[in-house]
Design a protein around this motif. Structure first.
Motif, PDB file in Angstrom:
ATOM      1  N   THR A 122      -9.781   4.263 -17.308  1.00  0.00           N
ATOM      2  CA  THR A 122     -10.808   5.423 -17.289  1.00  0.00           C
ATOM      3  C   THR A 122     -10.825   5.768 -18.727  1.00  0.00           C
ATOM      4  OG1 THR A 122     -10.319   5.897 -15.152  1.00  0.00           O
ATOM      5  CG2 THR A 122     -11.379   7.578 -16.553  1.00  0.00           C
ATOM      6  N   THR A 125     -12.579   3.294 -21.237  1.00  0.00           N
ATOM      7  CA  THR A 125     -13.961   3.190 -20.955  1.00  0.00           C
ATOM      8  C   THR A 125     -14.691   4.489 -21.537  1.00  0.00           C
ATOM      9  OG1 THR A 125     -13.350   2.050 -18.982  1.00  0.00           O
ATOM     10  CG2 THR A 125     -15.677   2.841 -19.131  1.00  0.00           C
ATOM     11  N   SER A 126     -14.061   5.715 -21.190  1.00  0.00           N
ATOM     12  CA  SER A 126     -14.522   6.877 -21.746  1.00  0.00           C
ATOM     13  C   SER A 126     -14.633   7.014 -23.497  1.00  0.00           C
ATOM     14  CB  SER A 126     -13.700   8.199 -21.495  1.00  0.00           C
ATOM     15  OG  SER A 126     -13.703   8.192 -19.977  1.00  0.00           O
ATOM     16  N   ILE A 143     -17.839   5.310 -15.486  1.00  0.00           N
ATOM     17  CA  ILE A 143     -16.547   5.610 -15.766  1.00  0.00           C
ATOM     18  C   ILE A 143     -15.934   6.064 -14.270  1.00  0.00           C
ATOM     19  CG2 ILE A 143     -14.785   6.859 -17.025  1.00  0.00           C
ATOM     20  CD1 ILE A 143     -17.259   7.244 -19.078  1.00  0.00           C
ATOM     21  N   GLY A 144     -14.467   5.724 -14.276  1.00  0.00           N
ATOM     22  CA  GLY A 144     -13.654   6.472 -12.932  1.00  0.00           C
ATOM     23  C   GLY A 144     -13.557   7.910 -13.304  1.00  0.00           C
ATOM     24  N   GLY A 145     -14.142   8.795 -13.952  1.00  0.00           N
ATOM     25  CA  GLY A 145     -13.764  10.101 -14.072  1.00  0.00           C
ATOM     26  C   GLY A 145     -14.734  10.701 -14.867  1.00  0.00           C
ATOM     27  N   ASN A 153     -19.510  11.008 -15.303  1.00  0.00           N
ATOM     28  CA  ASN A 153     -18.902   9.932 -15.421  1.00  0.00           C
ATOM     29  C   ASN A 153     -19.912   8.527 -15.378  1.00  0.00           C
ATOM     30  OD1 ASN A 153     -20.143  10.546 -12.904  1.00  0.00           O
ATOM     31  ND2 ASN A 153     -18.903   9.242 -11.625  1.00  0.00           N
ATOM     32  N   GLU A 165     -15.767   0.396 -16.275  1.00  0.00           N
ATOM     33  CA  GLU A 165     -14.496   0.223 -15.794  1.00  0.00           C
ATOM     34  C   GLU A 165     -14.443  -0.545 -14.598  1.00  0.00           C
ATOM     35  OE1 GLU A 165     -11.208   3.575 -13.560  1.00  0.00           O
ATOM     36  OE2 GLU A 165     -12.711   4.236 -15.066  1.00  0.00           O
ATOM     37  N   ASP A 167     -12.340  -2.605 -11.690  1.00  0.00           N
ATOM     38  CA  ASP A 167     -11.222  -2.119 -11.050  1.00  0.00           C
ATOM     39  C   ASP A 167     -10.682  -3.210 -10.250  1.00  0.00           C
ATOM     40  OD1 ASP A 167      -9.478  -1.008  -8.894  1.00  0.00           O
ATOM     41  OD2 ASP A 167     -11.274  -0.235  -7.724  1.00  0.00           O
TER      42      ASP A 167
END
Length: 463
Positions: A122, A125-126, A143-145, A153, A165, A167
């Motif tokens: 996360t 990616t951010s 993104i996961g957040g 996100n 992101e 997974d």
């Protein structure tokens, strides 16, 4: 219908639309012109943010929430087979699409960067999303957040780069075909889906094999699991390593802490670059170098990308300052694996100096606690004092004999000052009685422990 919108997804219905991964895909589809609908178990700020984009969000799961004319139903691996909307989709003959397939479809025709690894996805990616945006490249990202506000996100950008992101938990990252892939580290996790490290390596090998011809794998030269993966790949894909290791292709020569920031110096293609990372901790500095290396592999001048990385100031739940009251700072950490817990506690130790660090830790998943409870307890020994909550089950059913007491016992065996608290409602009072001015409190875990930060601050403010 907007250009680039897959026809099968012009009227999608998301089950669990409020989730971090699901909401991002729903947002991008809505921004591309799809008529998006979905359901979630409870009301949330994310649901409201989606509604502001014109998305229909139902609260609760019921067959009638699924419109008869939905073009597909999007699910994650967390959705159980007895979900009433899933059953209704089967009755109506509506195709069911896994979220990874939906995300893969959104990346078609663009230049994807897929960020994988057991930890740090996360954040990395951010960092890429923010820095590429700073350079005016208008990337799309998932993104996961949240970066800051709910719904931040994901974004449908006008540029040709898509940062995602990736997974590994359910092998869904096998669906992507990136131009550049990042592997930050490789460790055993997600024990309900992987029985051994060999299975983990095989999964990451499959992911690396999906890189498009002429593409690049950016991989850690420091992490032993990543180095083993590089050996297993044996030159089957163009690989660029980064890190502090002497043999890294992009070598980190210095990481200098500066309060809650770091100054990082790297040697890339014979050029020495020094830049600022605006979040604390060596692991975040190395994530920034991974982002820099990936951008360079995509053809972005490193001398331009390096200073742009300083624009990243954190993502929600990744050492996020929630506030200060009575001289006590409360910080939220998403760390739930021993490696992540250790990294965040070491980062806070470096930033806090002699100040005491108190942790409120909520274990995440019975399977993870069963396999790694001892290591979690050992990680908590890095704090001055800890409070351990009951296990947050998420998608899992209880496992007989597996409780947070496994962590408490291991922490005490490691010499930690640790207390078990079974009622979350007691935590604000417990912490208010422990914390003194100048100290730091970390709420740590991947579950709803994050909700305690504001409550702790409120209780402290009453003292």
């Amino acid at each position: 219908m907007a250009p680039g919108l897959p026809t099968a997804m012009d009227r999608p219905h998301f089950i669990g639309i409020g989730g971090a991964g699901m909401s991002g895909i729903a947002k991008i589809l809505a921004q591309r012109g799809a008529a998006v609908a979905g359901s979630d178990a409870k009301e949330s700020a994310t649901a409201e943010a989606l509604r502001a984009l014109g998305v229909t969000v139902h609260i609760g799961h019921a067959a009638e929430h699924l419109a008869d004319d939905a073009s597909c139903v999007v699910v994650s691996s967390a959705i159980r087979s007895d979900n009433p909307e899933l059953a209704r989709a089967a009755e109506l003959g509506i195709p069911v699409v896994h979220r990874s397939d939906a995300l893969a479809a959104l990346m078609e025709g663009l230049r994807p960067i897929a960020v994988a690894g057991t930890h740090g996805k996360t954040t990395t990616t951010s960092m890429l999303a923010v820095s590429l945006g700073e350079l005016g490249l208008k990337p799309s990202y998932a993104i996961g957040g949240d970066l800051d506000v709910p719904g931040s996100n994901a974004l449908h950008g006008a540029g040709d780069i898509f940062v995602a992101e990736a997974d590994e938990s359910d092998r869904s990252f096998h669906k992507y075909a990136p131009e550049v892939a990042i592997v930050l580290n490789v460790e055993l996790d997600h024990h309900a889906n992987y029985a051994s490290m060999d299975e983990i390596y095989e999964s990451f090998e499959t992911f690396a094999g999906k890189i498009v011809p002429g593409g690049t794998l950016v991989i850690s030269g420091d992490h032993e699991g990543a180095r083993e993966l590089t050996r297993r790949l044996a030159g089957s894909v163009r690989t660029v390593t980064y890190g502090e290791a002497e043999d890294a292709d992009v070598r980190v020569s210095a990481v200098v802490p500066q309060g809650l920031k770091s100054r990082v110096t790297v040697l890339l293609d014979g050029q020495e670059l020094t830049f600022t990372v605006s979040v604390p901790g060596r692991h975040y500095a190395l994530n920034a170098v991974a982002a820099l290396t990936a951008g360079a592999a995509l053809g972005i001048p490193a001398a331009e990308l390096a200073p742009a990385l300083a624009a990243y100031t954190g993502v929600k739940r990744r050492l996020q300052l929630k506030g200060e009251a009575a001289g006590v700072q409360v910080i939220d950490s998403y760390a739930h694996h021993p490696t992540e817990m250790t990294a965040d506690l070491e980062a806070m130790r470096a930033a806090a100096g002699d100040s005491r660090i108190l942790v409120v830790f909520q274990p995440h998943l019975f399977s993870r606690t069963q396999e790694l409870g001892k290591e979690m307890g050992q990680a908590l020994a890095l704090a001055d004092a800890s409070v351990v909550l009951d296990i947050y089950p998420a998608r899992e059913d209880p496992i007989p004999g597996v409780t947070s007491e496994l962590i408490v016992e291991a922490a005490r065996a490691a010499g930690a000052d640790v207390t078990a608290v079974h009622d979350k409602a007691e935590i604000p009072g417990v912490i208010a009685g422990m914390a003194k001015p100048g100290e730091l409190v970390l709420t740590m875990g991947a579950g709803d422990v994050t909700d305690l930060g504001p409550l702790i601050l409120d209780r402290l403010s009453q003292q």
